[in-house]
Design an enzyme around this catalytic site. Structure first.
Site, short mmCIF file in Angstrom:
data_model
loop_
_atom_site.label_atom_id
_atom_site.label_comp_id
_atom_site.label_asym_id
_atom_site.label_seq_id
_atom_site.Cartn_x
_atom_site.Cartn_y
_atom_site.Cartn_z
N LYS A 142 5.65 2.72 17.70
CA LYS A 142 4.48 2.97 16.87
C LYS A 142 3.54 1.78 17.05
CE LYS A 142 2.97 4.51 12.36
NZ LYS A 142 1.78 3.68 12.28
N LYS A 187 9.42 3.25 10.00
CA LYS A 187 8.75 1.95 9.97
C LYS A 187 9.72 0.76 9.98
CE LYS A 187 4.57 1.72 8.81
NZ LYS A 187 3.69 2.30 7.83
N GLU A 247 9.09 6.92 20.41
CA GLU A 247 8.02 6.09 20.99
C GLU A 247 7.77 4.90 20.08
OE1 GLU A 247 4.60 8.64 21.00
OE2 GLU A 247 5.43 9.95 22.54
N TYR A 298 0.84 -1.20 0.00
CA TYR A 298 0.00 0.00 0.00
C TYR A 298 0.88 1.25 0.00
CZ TYR A 298 -3.42 3.43 1.61
OH TYR A 298 -4.20 4.54 1.73
N SER A 332 -1.78 12.90 10.27
CA SER A 332 -1.12 11.60 10.08
C SER A 332 0.38 11.84 10.01
CB SER A 332 -1.63 10.91 8.82
OG SER A 332 -1.10 11.56 7.71
S1 IVH Z 1 1.49 10.48 16.91
C1 IVH Z 1 0.78 14.18 14.69
N1 IVH Z 1 2.45 8.43 18.21
O1 IVH Z 1 0.31 6.09 13.69
C2 IVH Z 1 1.06 12.92 15.36
N2 IVH Z 1 0.97 8.03 16.40
O2 IVH Z 1 0.02 7.78 10.77
C3 IVH Z 1 0.04 11.91 15.15
N3 IVH Z 1 0.48 5.67 16.02
O3 IVH Z 1 -2.70 7.79 13.26
C4 IVH Z 1 0.24 10.61 15.71
N4 IVH Z 1 1.69 4.88 17.67
O4 IVH Z 1 -2.68 5.71 14.72
C5 IVH Z 1 1.66 8.85 17.21
N5 IVH Z 1 3.34 6.70 19.48
C6 IVH Z 1 2.56 7.12 18.48
C7 IVH Z 1 1.83 6.23 17.67
C8 IVH Z 1 1.05 6.73 16.63
C9 IVH Z 1 0.88 4.58 16.67
C10 IVH Z 1 -0.40 5.67 14.83
C11 IVH Z 1 -1.59 6.55 14.93
C12 IVH Z 1 -1.48 7.52 13.82
C13 IVH Z 1 -0.56 6.80 12.86
C14 IVH Z 1 0.25 7.79 12.08
#
Ligand code: IVH
Length: 668
Positions: free
Chosen positions: A117, A318, A115, A37, A83
């Protein structure tokens, strides 16, 4: 590319991406991997960059998430949920750091927060006067779905703030974070779904998303979801100096933050965090798909701002995917050293987590039936660590009707003997005593690295030697001569000589390796070591009764019976005698004891005087063990300067933390 070609390509990519978006965000049932994707999205982005006037306002590159389903009330986020841009390599991460420094016109190192993800779904929780008011999905970033009822079933989300904290709590607070499902709960859920013939979820993320977007919140409640928060939306005028400070404020308010998050001075430290996370990803209780890197200072975040719905101050770095989709060309049956018949999918080769995979196990007929896997199917495959790749689920939307069902044969495909299935077992075994497949696999195990470790004697050699009837038993390996090897294969003198030398060198081995090499059913490396430690000599082990075997702590009745039966079989005893006659001899395995007997250590940071290896040697020399990650089983964390997330984790778990000085005193 001409403009006309680009237009066509953009249209095609847009259609594909729209359809994948719907499957991913609306139906929680994707048919391609995230990696594929992302690749499609990148291709579209780069075309749109090259031909900006061809970019349509409804292009998939213009949206943040998926459109909300009609089945839920809509919820408009007060502040858009952004995002993240992705980085897939060290260079791309460095580019991110360079961009930030350039933008801020500085050469100073930036302080980042790294952090995990979390691989789940993003939600926003709105608290009014300390009470959970709304819980909403991200949706397209502006418009989400109101899933409050379902969110309330997640136990780690506070429904109300404790009274004593209410005074400090903002009147209106928007908490943002990720809802996810633990790996264990995911496995259980899919097992239950298999039993009740419901479609499987490809991964915990789809399961979490599918559970939150349920019309019946009782179903959500039964799914055991979990939550970590990582940010805020509106916070009623509360101003934080840094992301770190905000995370800790959230913690104080009673929210769950991920304690593995770490402050990193400069991008090199982020790189280190990423490598450690990658190393430990499979030991975690939940799935992560990368590391999120954020500029810590909120003032700097504000200056950096955002472009195209993603902040300039954060990036998702990633991991390589562990799941991919591919096509099953055929299903074949492999015969293992115990005669077990295993169905194996022959795949259109695909890269998973950096390794090319062309086969995946289907385990047994029951699994094939439950997952309804057919030849010609497109499937999700998964590879985790050293584990054999496996087929996770079929992408049924890709079926054409030409797929062929598969049935396990009733006879061994190698020797033609009957395949018999024990009523307690899911697999059938070949009963052929002289089955060449069994012989080959046992020999391959015998010479393998963790067993007799005969370098250069690989699968191909063994197969040829068995096919040409050079080898019938383990002991025949030791009868090989250089001349025989040369006659067998078009081999150079040198490699034949090397092989004979390697065979000779393997004659002296530790008893545990030899026990493991024998390939006794249920006896893995660990058990082999325990047996060697307990009995000290092969003779004593061979004479052991079932009761004696069962007295060893980790040996259960099934294992004891298997070991006992093995040494009762006269053929096995004869073979061992033949091996001894070839001059095999074994060194004893001495159970280490010392001040750290039975204790597990984790090392973190740089020690003042010892290197990691030195510390490890001392610990092991004193009967202890060194493990790479902190868990409830850890006894001590030995900490140096610049410790990693392990220290935080240890503190959270209440594990004793010691310095090198204290460690030295303990050894004395
Ligand atoms: S921060 C502006 N922190 O990743 C910052 N996102 O495409 C917005 N995600 O929609 C997100 N772990 O679903 C942030 N420690 C983390 C995260 C995290 C997972 C996901 C989240 C977000 C997507 C980013």
């Amino acid at each position: 590319m001409t403009e006309a070609e680009a237009k066509k390509k953009i249209q095609k990519l847009s259609e594909e991406l729209h359809s994948h978006n719907t499957r991913y965000y609306v139906l929680d049932d994707p048919e391609i991997s995230d990696q594929k994707y992302d690749a499609l999205m990148r291709e579209l982005e780069s075309l749109e960059k090259e031909f900006p006037h061809l970019k349509s306002p409804t292009s998939p590159t213009q949206r943040v998430g998926g459109a909300p389903l009609d089945k839920f009330k809509k919820y408009t986020h007060h502040l858009p949920m952004l995002s993240l841009n992705n980085a897939f390599s060290e260079e791309e991460l460095e580019d991110f750091d360079t961009r930030i420094k350039r933008f801020l016109k500085t050469t100073d190192e930036i302080e980042y927060i790294a952090e995990y993800k979390m691989d789940g779904l993003a939600v926003e929780l709105v608290y009014e006067r300390g009470k959970l008011w709304v819980g909403a999905t991200r949706g397209d970033g502006v418009l989400g779905e109101d899933v409050t009822q379902n969110i309330k079933t997640v136990r780690s989300i506070p429904l109300a703030v404790p009274l004593e904290l209410l005074g400090k709590f903002p009147k209106r607070l928007e908490v943002r974070g990720e809802i996810f499902m633990n790996a264990k709960d995911f496995k259980k859920l899919n097992e239950e779904r298999q039993k009740s013939e419901e479609p499987l979820f490809a991964n915990p993320r789809n399961a979490a998303a599918g559970s939150i977007r349920q019309l019946d919140s009782k179903i959500t409640a039964s799914r055991r979801l979990d939550f970590f928060c990582y940010g805020m939306g509106e916070a009623d005028g509360k101003i934080f100096k840094s992301h770190w400070e905000m995370l800790h404020a959230l913690k104080k308010y009673g929210f769950k933050i991920n304690f593995t998050s770490q402050k990193c001075q400069g991008i090199k430290a982020v790189q280190k965090f990423y490598q450690e996370a990658l190393e430990h990803r499979e030991e975690l209780a939940y799935e992560i798909d990368g590391v999120v890197v954020k500029v810590n200072d909120i003032q700097l975040q504000k200056r950096l701002g955002e472009i195209a719905k993603s902040p300039r101050w954060a990036i998702a770095y990633k991991f390589p995917a562990l799941q991919e989709t591919t096509f099953i060309k055929d299903i074949i049956v492999q015969v293992g050293r115990t005669g077990a018949l295993t169905p194996v999918a022959v795949l259109e080769p695909v890269h998973v987590g950096g390794v090319e995979v062309s086969r995946a196990t289907l385990h047994n007929q029951d699994e094939i039936d439950r997952k309804d896997v057919r030849i010609g199917d497109t499937v999700f495959i998964q590879r985790a660590g050293d584990v054999i790749p496996e087929v996770v689920k079929v992408v049924t939307s890709k079926r054409t009707g030409k797929e062929k069902k598969f049935k396990m044969p009733t006879h061994c495909p190698v020797c033609g003997s009957q395949a018999v299935q024990d009523p307690d077992e899911a697999i059938a075994r070949c009963v052929g005593l002289a089955c060449p497949a069994k012989l080959k696999e046992s020999l391959i195990h015998f010479v393998s690295r963790h067993a007799m470790d005969i370098e250069g004697l690989g699968r191909q050699w063994i197969e040829t030697m068995v096919d040409q009837k050079f080898i019938h038993h383990f002991s025949d390996i030791y009868k090989l001569t250089k001349e025989k090897v040369l006659a067998l294969e078009r081999q150079g003198e040198k490699s034949a000589q090397n092989l004979i030398e390697a065979i000779g060198a393997s004659k002296k081995k530790s008893l545990e390796k030899f026990i493991f090499a024998l390939g006794i059913r249920h006896v893995g490396e660990n058990t082999a070591k325990l047996l060697a430690e307990h009995f000290q000599t092969l003779e004593k082990l061979m004479k052991a009764t079932k009761e004696e075997l069962e007295q060893i702590h980790e040996v259960g009745s099934v294992m004891a019976e298997s070991i006992y039966d093995f040494f009762q079989d006269s053929k096995n005893v004869e073979e061992i005698k033949r091996l001894l006659a070839q001059g095999l001899s074994f060194t004893k395995t001495i159970k280490k004891s010392g001040v750290f007997s039975g204790k597990t250590f984790v090392l973190t940071g740089t020690l003042p005087t010892y290197s990691r290896d030195e510390a490890k040697k001392i610990i092991e020399g004193q009967g202890g063990k060194v493990s790479s990650s902190v868990s409830s089983k850890t006894d001590y964390v030995l900490v140096g300067t610049d410790p990693g997330s392990k220290l935080t984790h240890a503190k959270e778990l209440g594990i004793q933390v010691i310095s090198e000085d204290e460690f030295k005193k303990m050894v004395k």
